[in-house]
Design an enzyme around this catalytic site. Sequence first.
Site, PDB file in Angstrom:
ATOM      1  N   GLU A 186      50.368  32.372  26.256  1.00  0.00           N
ATOM      2  CA  GLU A 186      49.348  32.343  25.369  1.00  0.00           C
ATOM      3  C   GLU A 186      48.846  33.798  24.801  1.00  0.00           C
ATOM      4  O   GLU A 186      47.552  34.104  24.967  1.00  0.00           O
ATOM      5  CB  GLU A 186      48.238  31.644  25.881  1.00  0.00           C
ATOM      6  CG  GLU A 186      48.380  29.926  26.150  1.00  0.00           C
ATOM      7  CD  GLU A 186      47.214  29.304  26.646  1.00  0.00           C
ATOM      8  OE1 GLU A 186      46.398  29.609  26.833  1.00  0.00           O
ATOM      9  OE2 GLU A 186      47.362  28.089  26.309  1.00  0.00           O
ATOM     10  N   GLU A 208      52.450  22.990  27.795  1.00  0.00           N
ATOM     11  CA  GLU A 208      51.418  22.619  28.365  1.00  0.00           C
ATOM     12  C   GLU A 208      50.525  21.469  27.608  1.00  0.00           C
ATOM     13  O   GLU A 208      50.790  21.682  26.390  1.00  0.00           O
ATOM     14  CB  GLU A 208      50.592  23.860  28.593  1.00  0.00           C
ATOM     15  CG  GLU A 208      50.641  24.858  29.567  1.00  0.00           C
ATOM     16  CD  GLU A 208      49.790  26.027  29.656  1.00  0.00           C
ATOM     17  OE1 GLU A 208      48.336  25.682  29.445  1.00  0.00           O
ATOM     18  OE2 GLU A 208      50.156  27.182  30.093  1.00  0.00           O
TER      19      GLU A 208
HETATM   20  C1  BG6 Z   1      46.014  27.341  29.205  1.00  0.00           C
HETATM   21  C2  BG6 Z   1      46.622  28.329  30.225  1.00  0.00           C
HETATM   22  O1  BG6 Z   1      44.925  28.140  28.367  1.00  0.00           O
HETATM   23  O2  BG6 Z   1      45.237  26.663  29.541  1.00  0.00           O
HETATM   24  C3  BG6 Z   1      46.560  27.838  31.643  1.00  0.00           C
HETATM   25  O3  BG6 Z   1      47.861  28.852  29.923  1.00  0.00           O
HETATM   26  C4  BG6 Z   1      45.025  27.105  31.677  1.00  0.00           C
HETATM   27  O4  BG6 Z   1      46.764  28.927  32.599  1.00  0.00           O
HETATM   28  C5  BG6 Z   1      45.320  25.801  30.958  1.00  0.00           C
HETATM   29  O5  BG6 Z   1      44.938  26.883  32.901  1.00  0.00           O
HETATM   30  C6  BG6 Z   1      43.795  25.119  30.953  1.00  0.00           C
HETATM   31  O6  BG6 Z   1      42.692  25.852  30.829  1.00  0.00           O
HETATM   32  P1  BG6 Z   1      41.637  25.752  31.997  1.00  0.00           P
HETATM   33  O7  BG6 Z   1      40.491  26.803  31.756  1.00  0.00           O
HETATM   34  O8  BG6 Z   1      40.995  24.420  31.829  1.00  0.00           O
HETATM   35  O9  BG6 Z   1      42.162  25.966  33.422  1.00  0.00           O
END
Ligand code: BG6
Length: 478
Positions: free
Chosen positions: A180, A375
Amino acid sequence: MNLKGQAFPDGFLWGGAVAAHQLEGGFDQGGKGLSTADVMTIGANDIPRKVTDGIDPNEFYPNHNAIDFYHRYPEDIKLFAEMGFKAFRTSIAWTRIFPNGDDEQPNESGLKFYDDLFDECLKYNIQPVITLSHFEMPYHLVQKYGGWRSRKVIDFFVKFATVVFKRYQHKVKYWMTFNEINNQTDFESSHALFTDSGILPKSNEENEKLMYQAAHYELVASAMAVKIGHEINHDFQIGCMIAMTPIYPLTSKPEDVLFAQRAMQTRFWFADVHANGFYPQWLLNHFKEQKFNLDITETDLRYLREGKVDYIGFSYYMSFTVKDTGKLEYNESYDRVKNPYVKASEWGWQVDPVGLRYALNWFNDRYHLPQFIVENGLGAIDKKTVDNQIHDEYRISYMNNHIREMKKAVLEDGVNLIGYTPWGCIDLVAASTGQMSKRYGMIYVDENDDGTGSLNRYRKDSFYWFQDVIKHNGSEIE
Ligand code: BG6
């Protein structure tokens, strides 16, 4: 098109995604050095995590022990195999390999840990998909060099990348450089610059300029790594990793549409440089107008051209919306408005499955490269019943709706998608808040926000649902 009964292409990489600092724990074991994630305290939805000056014994640091994957990975990977994973995305903690970042020699015990971890995956025919830098870097590089504000960090990163490419060249095919990288577009938010680039701005510094300079060094480091990686193994597929949040205009008013376009350009120029190998002209004009005088050399520009990525890896959680502000510069911290057509999660993330199809088509039209959704997922509060069940039908519904749009993009729109690894396939420490209670997993981990709990693992309802999706290669999704 009737989607039911139609499967994803053969070899589609179904799996799950995590990052080293969010699940490994063992923060001071096996010779590991302190990383930036190790100096971040716990926060909450409306309480930002603190970045402390080294470790303060009076604070709680959730990443120190995380979910203890460092010791329990055989048990966890066995569960992933039971779900039918073909791929497992994780990152290599830079500090396990080079504890300080500028060490002469790599740390053999850290290298051995990932050898064993990857072997465990391969034992079940699960391909490791590896991010080199996922929201962490050696804390020593922050203290001594100011993080990515320093050009010197390029060499340290490239050395790290070269060591792990060589070491794991027969175990890992899919790589990504910076997780990211474009999140720092929101350079005024509390920790975007620290999380992406290890930078704590001083009060008299201009965050925007700092961000562009750091991102430039990272993009050069990424391009150099891509080039070296391909020399080490021609079969490597090395991608970028972009946080994809499509940005819509609130109305069809031309000024809203133009502003949304500029917002997209501002958030996704990182992908332009990664994939096209050069800066877009509007951005070079912006640097000039702002008199940023960035340190960008001819040699850097040559590296960017020579180190283009093989695929677009991206995360997808939500979409954004903007409206005309009377100027063309997009400021991510202030210029977003609520989209009246989509609902938000408990953490305020706008849930928008159709936006995923839009995103896949947008990337496809722009770069004509394979894509990998590395993701996607829903952070939610789960309840474990007395008989250890977790009925997370909201997560199943979220994933089903996103996979449906992804399926349309692949089967109807012809997008070349390599795989889908939903985030936090096992509950882990949230990046933004440091909480355990913001759960994404299909495997429940019995651990509370304060680190207490048995750490036992339990299969959620989504575990069995996703197992079935994978078993039928997505053909049951309609
Ligand atoms: C993304 C990241 O921004 O979202 C992860 O690559 C992150 O590392 C995921 O955990 C979800 O965000 P959060 O803050 O809910 O864990």
